[in-house]
Design a protein around this motif. Structure first.
Motif, PDB file in Angstrom:
ATOM      1  N   SER A 198       2.064   4.831  -2.962  1.00 28.41           N
ATOM      2  CA  SER A 198       3.422   4.353  -1.826  1.00 28.41           C
ATOM      3  C   SER A 198       3.328   2.562  -1.521  1.00 28.41           C
ATOM      4  O   SER A 198       3.419   2.205  -0.464  1.00 28.41           O
ATOM      5  N   GLY A 199       1.708   1.621  -2.006  1.00 30.45           N
ATOM      6  CA  GLY A 199       1.699   0.325  -1.595  1.00 30.45           C
ATOM      7  C   GLY A 199       2.742  -0.833  -1.445  1.00 30.45           C
ATOM      8  O   GLY A 199       3.270  -1.043  -0.735  1.00 30.45           O
ATOM      9  N   ALA A 200       3.628  -0.313  -2.440  1.00 32.12           N
ATOM     10  CA  ALA A 200       4.724  -1.868  -2.180  1.00 32.12           C
ATOM     11  C   ALA A 200       5.606  -1.607  -0.746  1.00 32.12           C
ATOM     12  O   ALA A 200       5.705  -1.817  -0.243  1.00 32.12           O
ATOM     13  N   GLY A 201       6.186   0.321  -1.018  1.00 29.00           N
ATOM     14  CA  GLY A 201       6.880   0.149  -0.341  1.00 29.00           C
ATOM     15  C   GLY A 201       6.507  -0.087   1.741  1.00 29.00           C
ATOM     16  O   GLY A 201       7.097  -0.540   2.977  1.00 29.00           O
ATOM     17  N   VAL A 202       4.816   0.521   1.486  1.00 28.12           N
ATOM     18  CA  VAL A 202       4.424   0.511   2.842  1.00 28.12           C
ATOM     19  C   VAL A 202       4.214  -0.823   2.985  1.00 28.12           C
ATOM     20  O   VAL A 202       4.012  -1.469   4.582  1.00 28.12           O
ATOM     21  N   LEU A 203       3.671  -1.842   2.123  1.00 28.38           N
ATOM     22  CA  LEU A 203       3.516  -3.339   2.152  1.00 28.38           C
ATOM     23  C   LEU A 203       4.622  -3.994   2.564  1.00 28.38           C
ATOM     24  O   LEU A 203       4.585  -5.433   3.925  1.00 28.38           O
ATOM     25  N   ALA A 204       5.516  -3.694   2.236  1.00 20.05           N
ATOM     26  CA  ALA A 204       7.342  -3.881   2.568  1.00 20.05           C
ATOM     27  C   ALA A 204       7.248  -4.451   4.178  1.00 20.05           C
ATOM     28  O   ALA A 204       8.068  -4.769   4.573  1.00 20.05           O
ATOM     29  N   ALA A 205       7.136  -2.775   4.502  1.00 21.57           N
ATOM     30  CA  ALA A 205       7.508  -2.843   5.796  1.00 21.57           C
ATOM     31  C   ALA A 205       6.674  -2.761   6.976  1.00 21.57           C
ATOM     32  O   ALA A 205       6.786  -3.666   7.854  1.00 21.57           O
ATOM     33  N   TRP A 206       4.960  -3.406   6.270  1.00 21.61           N
ATOM     34  CA  TRP A 206       4.243  -3.825   7.285  1.00 21.61           C
ATOM     35  C   TRP A 206       4.745  -5.574   7.576  1.00 21.61           C
ATOM     36  O   TRP A 206       4.301  -5.470   8.344  1.00 21.61           O
TER      37      TRP A 206
END
Length: 498
Positions: free
Chosen positions: A277-285
């Protein structure tokens, strides 16, 4: 719960927040924001006296004579204790053999070392010995170990701290006095290297960098002079000490800091997200951290592998209720719900201990990049795919870090959204392969939109490293180095005049 992971960052990874640039103590060589340290004029000021410009001696040092002058000790290869004394933090450099290790006990010892060895051998001062490139363990050079200069004297809002003090002792001394200083997390990192490179830490968004709290420093220059650098005395040297990195101008023996009242409570947290899930979490972060109040500091860690693992951890200057709303903002937009969520409220010393990494020596290869504006999250995560043993630690900046102008101190990355540290475990056998892998990741990060670099995560292979670390401040740093060390006594692979 596994204590290594209940902080959102593994122990071995979180301690890297406190890395140092070159030789620990060699100069430029972590409510309302606190005001930055006084800004020095951008016009170079004359030195107290003009350093000599004659050629340096080239004959070998007289080590017996130097030993007789020291209050501390001097160890040569073959002597009892030398094999231990020469070691830095990173085991990859255990094969480096300095010609001598001087354990100094006074600033006068430092002066004696420089008088004996300047120009004759490579000189590196060492505080915590955490140089990522091993510059504090010079092959065939002299190590000036300042670990014994470790006093922590807190009087009111001022803290006078010796260059050899480790962060664990700094935090303990501050806590006893009810004071705080934003700094790093690794307990054995020296205050010197941390400060000289800037000083990113878990309270940086609230209180600024460690170097922003520096009010003066005692420095021994290449020609043996003892100077006090401050806004009113040697202001150009003072400017360079705040973010110029270790290894260029002289040996700092003592720092004086302006401290903050210790926060009555700090709420720490960690969120573990599902694998992949890293890409979605990083985009939001990236959007989230930019919008957060300075009381909140957070980082995001991507652990390499297939799939990439992702976790977010951090620290909030306030209570659990205030933090909960802020965390909900992230989890609502992250595209995945945390599989694990830990939130604790601690006092200042408890929070600093919570973020401590291991004190044990480690073996690793590391580098860095800087995120100024949000990057392509999918591309950034992709560079960690299939790379077990590698972490990308993305530490939020902004807040009080962005307060001073980019040229107010030598620390250039005032407008950064975050720093990205690349950290990979390695052994002597895997070193070449891991170094290549780290280099590929650094290139991939640049392609994803992350450029620049942080000098406290110093990397000999970083492309265009001088601009990456110092930006437009590089030219002035060169001028200051040439003024205070015209004969380049403090030369090393990434010295500002190299």
């Amino acid at each position: 719960m596994d204590s290594e992971h209940d902080q959102g960052v593994p122990r071995r990874a979180f301690l890297r927040i406190a890395g140092v640039s070159a030789a620990g103590a060699v100069v430029a060589a972590c409510g309302p924001q606190s005001p930055p340290a006084p800004v020095a004029s951008t016009a170079p000021a004359p030195a107290t006296s003009t350093p000599p410009t004659s050629r340096l001696p080239t004959a070998p040092p007289n080590w017996d004579d130097l030993r007789s002058q020291l209050t501390g000790s001097l160890l040569r290869p073959g002597a009892d204790g030398y094999e231990t004394a020469k070691h830095g933090f990173n085991q990859l450099f255990d094969g480096n053999n300095p010609v001598a290790v001087a354990t100094v006990a006074t600033p006068e010892d430092v002066q004696a070392c420089l008088k004996a060895a300047a120009g004759r051998v490579t000189i590196a001062a060492r505080s915590g010995g955490h140089s990522y490139a091993g510059y504090s363990v010079p092959q065939g050079g002299l190590v000036i170990d300042v670990a014994a200069l470790n006093k922590v004297d807190v009087q009111g809002g001022k803290a006078v701290i010796g260059a050899g003090a480790k962060l664990k002792d700094v935090y303990a001394g501050l806590a006893r006095a009810g004071r705080a200083l934003p700094a790093g997390s690794c307990p054995t990192v020296g205050i010197a290297g941390l400060t000289l490179g800037g000083g990113i830490g878990v309270l940086a968004r609230k209180y600024g960098l460690t170097c922003d709290h520096l009010s003066s420093a005692q420095v021994v220059t290449a020609d043996g002079r003892m100077l006090t650098a401050s806004a009113g005395s040697e202001p150009d040297l003072f400017w360079a000490l705040r973010g110029g990195g270790g290894g260029n101008f002289g040996v700092v023996t003592e720092f004086t800091f302006d401290t903050e009242p210790a926060p009555p409570q700090l709420t720490v947290f960690s969120l573990h997200f599902p694998a992949g899930s890293g890409a979605g979490v990083l985009a939001a972060w990236q959007q989230w951290i930019a919008a957060m109040p300075p009381e909140l500091w957070a980082n995001l860690v991507l652990s390499g592998g297939s799939p990439v693992q992702c976790r977010v951890g951090g620290c909030y200057v306030g209570d659990t209720a205030g933090l909960t709303t802020l965390l909900n903002n992230l989890t609502t937009n992250a595209g995945a719900r945390p599989t694990q969520r830990v939130v604790k409220t601690l006092d200042y010393p408890g929070a600093m201990k919570y973020f401590e990494g291991s004190s044990n020596r480690q073996s690793f290869v590391a580098s860095s990049r800087i995120i100024t504006t949000p990057v392509d999250a999918a591309k950034l995560v992709a560079v960690a795919d299939g790379r077990p043993g590698m972490d990308l630690l993305i530490d939020g900046l902004g807040g009080a870090v962005a307060g001073p102008a980019k040229d107010a101190t030598a620390f250039w990355h005032r407008d950064a959204l975050a720093s990205v540290q690349v950290y990979a475990t390695a052994t002597a056998k895997t070193r070449a392969k891991v170094t290549q892998s780290v280099g590929d990741v650094v290139t991939g990060l640049a392609a994803a939109g992350a450029g620049g670099g942080y000098v406290n995560y110093i990397d000999p292979a970083l492309p265009d490293w001088k601009t990456a670390y110092y930006g437009d401040n590089a030219k002035r740093l060169q001028e200051v180095a040439q003024k205070y060390d015209p004969l380049n006594v403090f030369r090393f692979g990434q010295g500002v005049v190299s």
